[in-house]
Design an enzyme around this catalytic site. Sequence first.
Site, PDB file in Angstrom:
ATOM      1  N   ASP A   9      11.200 -26.811 -20.409  1.00 52.57           N
ATOM      2  CA  ASP A   9      11.419 -28.239 -20.557  1.00 52.57           C
ATOM      3  C   ASP A   9      12.563 -28.602 -19.599  1.00 52.57           C
ATOM      4  OD1 ASP A   9      11.445 -30.878 -21.703  1.00 52.57           O
ATOM      5  OD2 ASP A   9      13.198 -30.270 -22.881  1.00 52.57           O
ATOM      6  N   LEU A  10      12.743 -29.881 -19.322  1.00 54.48           N
ATOM      7  CA  LEU A  10      13.804 -30.294 -18.385  1.00 54.48           C
ATOM      8  C   LEU A  10      15.015 -30.891 -19.109  1.00 54.48           C
ATOM      9  CD1 LEU A  10      14.889 -30.993 -15.541  1.00 54.48           C
ATOM     10  CD2 LEU A  10      13.522 -33.072 -15.626  1.00 54.48           C
ATOM     11  N   ASP A  11      14.809 -32.089 -19.700  1.00 48.61           N
ATOM     12  CA  ASP A  11      15.925 -32.817 -20.308  1.00 48.61           C
ATOM     13  C   ASP A  11      16.479 -32.042 -21.496  1.00 48.61           C
ATOM     14  OD1 ASP A  11      15.537 -35.137 -18.601  1.00 48.61           O
ATOM     15  OD2 ASP A  11      13.776 -35.589 -19.796  1.00 48.61           O
ATOM     16  N   THR A  17      20.437 -34.348 -19.215  1.00 48.42           N
ATOM     17  CA  THR A  17      19.843 -35.681 -19.154  1.00 48.42           C
ATOM     18  C   THR A  17      19.323 -36.173 -20.513  1.00 48.42           C
ATOM     19  OG1 THR A  17      17.985 -34.478 -18.190  1.00 48.42           O
ATOM     20  CG2 THR A  17      19.266 -35.885 -16.699  1.00 48.42           C
ATOM     21  N   LYS A  45      13.459 -37.021 -28.746  1.00 46.27           N
ATOM     22  CA  LYS A  45      13.494 -35.960 -27.730  1.00 46.27           C
ATOM     23  C   LYS A  45      12.098 -35.397 -27.485  1.00 46.27           C
ATOM     24  CE  LYS A  45      18.273 -34.456 -28.267  1.00 46.27           C
ATOM     25  NZ  LYS A  45      19.174 -33.361 -28.726  1.00 46.27           N
ATOM     26  N   SER A 116       7.713 -30.796 -18.450  1.00 47.38           N
ATOM     27  CA  SER A 116       8.495 -31.922 -18.972  1.00 47.38           C
ATOM     28  C   SER A 116       7.607 -33.138 -19.193  1.00 47.38           C
ATOM     29  CB  SER A 116       9.594 -32.285 -17.958  1.00 47.38           C
ATOM     30  OG  SER A 116      10.213 -33.502 -18.314  1.00 47.38           O
ATOM     31  N   ALA A 117       7.992 -33.970 -20.162  1.00 48.02           N
ATOM     32  CA  ALA A 117       7.269 -35.224 -20.409  1.00 48.02           C
ATOM     33  C   ALA A 117       7.768 -36.343 -19.496  1.00 48.02           C
ATOM     34  CB  ALA A 117       7.462 -35.638 -21.866  1.00 48.02           C
ATOM     35  N   LYS A 146       3.850 -34.306 -25.892  1.00 47.84           N
ATOM     36  CA  LYS A 146       4.338 -33.443 -26.963  1.00 47.84           C
ATOM     37  C   LYS A 146       4.428 -34.267 -28.248  1.00 47.84           C
ATOM     38  CE  LYS A 146       7.085 -31.255 -23.357  1.00 47.84           C
ATOM     39  NZ  LYS A 146       8.417 -30.945 -22.801  1.00 47.84           N
ATOM     40  N   GLU A 170      12.649 -24.992 -25.013  1.00 47.09           N
ATOM     41  CA  GLU A 170      12.710 -26.411 -25.420  1.00 47.09           C
ATOM     42  C   GLU A 170      13.956 -26.743 -26.231  1.00 47.09           C
ATOM     43  OE1 GLU A 170      11.548 -29.393 -25.613  1.00 47.09           O
ATOM     44  OE2 GLU A 170       9.662 -29.323 -24.535  1.00 47.09           O
ATOM     45  N   ASP A 171      14.423 -27.981 -26.131  1.00 49.88           N
ATOM     46  CA  ASP A 171      15.523 -28.452 -26.990  1.00 49.88           C
ATOM     47  C   ASP A 171      15.028 -29.444 -28.045  1.00 49.88           C
ATOM     48  OD1 ASP A 171      14.974 -30.518 -25.110  1.00 49.88           O
ATOM     49  OD2 ASP A 171      16.881 -31.454 -25.665  1.00 49.88           O
TER      50      ASP A 171
HETATM   51  C1  BG6 Z   1      11.449 -36.134 -22.142  1.00 53.64           C
HETATM   52  C2  BG6 Z   1      12.675 -36.616 -22.884  1.00 53.64           C
HETATM   53  O1  BG6 Z   1      11.787 -35.005 -21.399  1.00 53.64           O
HETATM   54  O2  BG6 Z   1      10.979 -37.146 -21.256  1.00 53.64           O
HETATM   55  C3  BG6 Z   1      12.393 -37.927 -23.586  1.00 53.64           C
HETATM   56  O3  BG6 Z   1      13.057 -35.640 -23.833  1.00 53.64           O
HETATM   57  C4  BG6 Z   1      11.844 -38.948 -22.590  1.00 53.64           C
HETATM   58  O4  BG6 Z   1      13.599 -38.408 -24.165  1.00 53.64           O
HETATM   59  C5  BG6 Z   1      10.612 -38.371 -21.897  1.00 53.64           C
HETATM   60  O5  BG6 Z   1      11.489 -40.155 -23.247  1.00 53.64           O
HETATM   61  C6  BG6 Z   1      10.035 -39.314 -20.847  1.00 53.64           C
HETATM   62  O6  BG6 Z   1      10.961 -39.461 -19.830  1.00 53.64           O
HETATM   63  P1  BG6 Z   1      10.868 -40.578 -18.688  1.00 53.64           P
HETATM   64  O7  BG6 Z   1      11.941 -40.130 -17.689  1.00 53.64           O
HETATM   65  O8  BG6 Z   1       9.492 -40.504 -18.105  1.00 53.64           O
HETATM   66  O9  BG6 Z   1      11.170 -41.894 -19.305  1.00 53.64           O
HETATM   67 MG    MG Z   2      14.105 -31.830 -23.778  1.00 49.28          MG
END
Ligand code: BG6
Ligand code: MG
Length: 222
Positions: A9-11, A17, A45, A116-117, A146, A170-171
């Site tokens: 996962d990224l954020d 972030t 999240k 990542s989403a 997710k 993942e977090d």
């Molecule tokens: C996920 C985050 O990685 O990405 C969420 O945990 C976020 O908080 C989602 O809403 C979508 O991100 P973005 O940058 O496309 O708005």
């Molecule tokens: Mg995350």
Amino acid sequence: MKLQAVLFDLDGVITDTAEYHFLAWKQMSDQIGIEIDREFNEKLKGISRMESLERILVHGKKVDEFTSEQREQLAKAKNDHYVSLLIHLTPEHTYPGITELLEQLREHHIPAILASASKNAPQILASLGLADKFQYIVSPDGIPGKPAPDIFLKGAEAVGADPLYCIGIEDAQAGIEAIKAAGMYAVGIGEHDLLQSAGADIVYNSTTHLNLSSLLQMAGMK
Ligand code: BG6
Ligand code: MG
């Protein structure tokens, strides 16, 4: 067994972030008279932008107050604010141990995949100087988000890996659920009880504990 791929996962896993997402959602929520706190934020999240907005509106009991056009505007305002926070990101903002782990994976020819989403993921990886460290970056466009397993399954498929021999990191509760639904081994980064209750196989409070030998050990445990 042989570890076939590691999906990140990224954020909140590669960099901080997740905190920027919270700050941007909080400002937007304040502006429409909805209060959100960190406990509620755990439910955002890993969740896509529009679904996060929906959850905030449900939380504030204001679902019926906004047209789809107004929702698009709210989501855009949140994202504009979020993106403005990203301009300060540099390679030094990468969480401890991540760059080293990515290098170890490369040395051992184990694919690293970004699952990542976020639609902002490519920009964030570029700012962190990590764009070329991943064999594949899953695009979240057009696939279920997710906690559905699709983002992780698509990543494994892209490199020909069997999900049973993959590890996901993942977090987010929704992210851990997605990894388990994909049939992978789930490593949680964050609060132990929260992530264990979502199904994490192991939880660390920080990325400093991540390294190739611990991942290989986990893979051997299956
Ligand atoms: C996920 C985050 O990685 O990405 C969420 O945990 C976020 O908080 C989602 O809403 C979508 O991100 P973005 O940058 O496309 O708005
Ligand atoms: Mg995350």
